[in-house]
Design an enzyme around this catalytic site. Sequence first.
Site, PDB file in Angstrom:
ATOM      1  N   ARG A  41      -4.843   1.408  -7.814  1.00 21.45           N
ATOM      2  CA  ARG A  41      -3.535   0.839  -7.491  1.00 21.45           C
ATOM      3  C   ARG A  41      -3.679  -0.677  -7.523  1.00 21.45           C
ATOM      4  NH1 ARG A  41      -4.530   5.071  -2.774  1.00 21.45           N
ATOM      5  NH2 ARG A  41      -4.632   6.849  -4.161  1.00 21.45           N
ATOM      6  N   TYR A  71      -9.697  15.454   3.817  1.00 25.08           N
ATOM      7  CA  TYR A  71     -10.341  15.068   2.554  1.00 25.08           C
ATOM      8  C   TYR A  71     -11.754  15.615   2.588  1.00 25.08           C
ATOM      9  CZ  TYR A  71      -6.743  11.665   1.211  1.00 25.08           C
ATOM     10  OH  TYR A  71      -5.579  11.069   0.825  1.00 25.08           O
ATOM     11  N   ARG A  85       0.071   8.259  -7.078  1.00 20.00           N
ATOM     12  CA  ARG A  85      -1.001   7.314  -6.757  1.00 20.00           C
ATOM     13  C   ARG A  85      -2.333   7.685  -7.396  1.00 20.00           C
ATOM     14  NH1 ARG A  85       0.156   4.199  -2.410  1.00 20.00           N
ATOM     15  NH2 ARG A  85      -1.800   4.358  -1.264  1.00 20.00           N
ATOM     16  N   GLN A 133      -4.631  16.854   7.882  1.00 19.49           N
ATOM     17  CA  GLN A 133      -4.971  16.817   6.456  1.00 19.49           C
ATOM     18  C   GLN A 133      -6.435  16.432   6.294  1.00 19.49           C
ATOM     19  OE1 GLN A 133      -5.573  13.571   4.930  1.00 19.49           O
ATOM     20  NE2 GLN A 133      -6.202  14.521   3.012  1.00 19.49           N
ATOM     21  N   HIS A 154       0.273  13.317  -5.491  1.00 22.32           N
ATOM     22  CA  HIS A 154      -0.203  12.270  -4.566  1.00 22.32           C
ATOM     23  C   HIS A 154       0.725  11.053  -4.592  1.00 22.32           C
ATOM     24  CE1 HIS A 154      -3.893  11.824  -2.045  1.00 22.32           C
ATOM     25  NE2 HIS A 154      -3.415  10.606  -1.920  1.00 22.32           N
ATOM     26  N   TYR A 158       0.842  -1.206   0.000  1.00 20.24           N
ATOM     27  CA  TYR A 158       0.000   0.000   0.000  1.00 20.24           C
ATOM     28  C   TYR A 158       0.873   1.250   0.000  1.00 20.24           C
ATOM     29  CZ  TYR A 158      -3.053   3.701   1.792  1.00 20.24           C
ATOM     30  OH  TYR A 158      -3.731   4.893   1.963  1.00 20.24           O
ATOM     31  N   LYS A 186      -2.959  20.982  -0.968  1.00 25.17           N
ATOM     32  CA  LYS A 186      -2.089  19.904  -1.447  1.00 25.17           C
ATOM     33  C   LYS A 186      -2.626  19.305  -2.751  1.00 25.17           C
ATOM     34  CE  LYS A 186       0.037  15.586   0.185  1.00 25.17           C
ATOM     35  NZ  LYS A 186      -0.578  14.508  -0.593  1.00 25.17           N
ATOM     36  N   SER A 237      -3.339  12.248   8.625  1.00 24.41           N
ATOM     37  CA  SER A 237      -4.305  12.047   7.548  1.00 24.41           C
ATOM     38  C   SER A 237      -5.720  11.857   8.095  1.00 24.41           C
ATOM     39  CB  SER A 237      -3.913  10.805   6.739  1.00 24.41           C
ATOM     40  OG  SER A 237      -4.947  10.424   5.852  1.00 24.41           O
ATOM     41  N   THR A 289      -6.431  18.406   0.867  1.00 27.81           N
ATOM     42  CA  THR A 289      -6.019  17.652  -0.327  1.00 27.81           C
ATOM     43  C   THR A 289      -7.047  17.830  -1.438  1.00 27.81           C
ATOM     44  OG1 THR A 289      -4.767  16.038   0.950  1.00 27.81           O
ATOM     45  CG2 THR A 289      -5.487  15.352  -1.233  1.00 27.81           C
TER      46      THR A 289
END
Length: 382
Positions: A166, A131, A280, A129, A277, A25, A253, A107, A157
């Site tokens: 991924r 989202y 990713r 951070q 990122h 990961y 970001k 995060s 972000t």
Amino acid sequence: MPVITTIEDLRVLAKKRVPRMFYDYADSGSWTESTYRANESDFQSIKLRQRVAVNMENRSTATQMIGQNVAMPVAIAPTGLTGMQHADGEILGARAAKKFGIPFTLSTMSICSIEDVAAGTDRHPFWFQLYVMKDRDFIERLIDRAKAANCSALVLTLDLQILGQRHKDLKNGLSAPPKPTLATILNLMTKPRWGLGMLGTKRHGFGNIVGHVKGVENMGSLSEWTAKQFDPGLNWGDVEWIKKRWGGKLILKGIQDVEDAKLAVNSGADALIVSNHGGRQLDGAESSIRALPQIVDAVGSQIEIHMDGGIRSGQDVLKARALGAKGTYIGRSFLYGLGAMGEEGVSKALQIIHRELDLTMAFCGHTNIETVNKGILLPGTY
């Protein structure tokens, strides 16, 4: 104990000690992983000018990022699932950062909660951070929790409205905690150190979300919720709303394009992070170090510019600084240290990067990070 001299040494050790699905990961990009690899390899072609017979005494790497004093122009990047690389990973990372004198960024998708990290560091300021989810009530409460935990900056972000694919995560059946398949169980049996650490902590789920969202009480309901929650409709109006709601230092970001950098300036943010990122999201995007100079040229006089992606050494930090980044972020370099040796490994990663930064700066004829500019780079190599 092996002799650890580089971030690569920590990576090799982490690969041995962390279960495959969590190591993969951290150590992967989307699709062909071309951008993920370019983030790292594009630093190598940038060459340095060696200077001699310069007084190298009294060196200093101390500077500021968004007005905060830092021991070097490096912050720990926000990384999801950090507490699955090592038990209580976010708390350990924040402690190491506090000790070293650099910012730690937590995060939204962390295993330890905002409150866990605040308690684990005696309420030392850290960055959070965010989202953007469709559930705006949850976002408002998350921002309020970050304020209550003494967070000194919000890192918003912008490049994860939808999720890049991924391949390794799909093949490994990534989940937190791991699903008990035969392959997973066999792999976990080879990681006793990791397993013992996990037995010693109660933190195995997404601490910022489970118990804070109606209807999300366990990992099953969580994955259903997150699949629907990342907001593809995110726009600059939302950035304005979040800035107002937060009221403190705001860092954006995920900026890779000059047009977006100009919009970031107009948003009133305090800093932007040139970032893809970690390779990713959009595979085939430009590496961060290649995207950095044009963004610095376009808006560097109007907003503080930071850079994230591919940093594996203090030399990389120095090159980014020379090209105009006031600060840099380490994600994988931090995770390798954490997975290898917990808090001690994170401290080791920071020491390695700092030593390389300090010595390289001296070899290039500078004793203070504030005086470093493009003059340390060989023309034609950047």
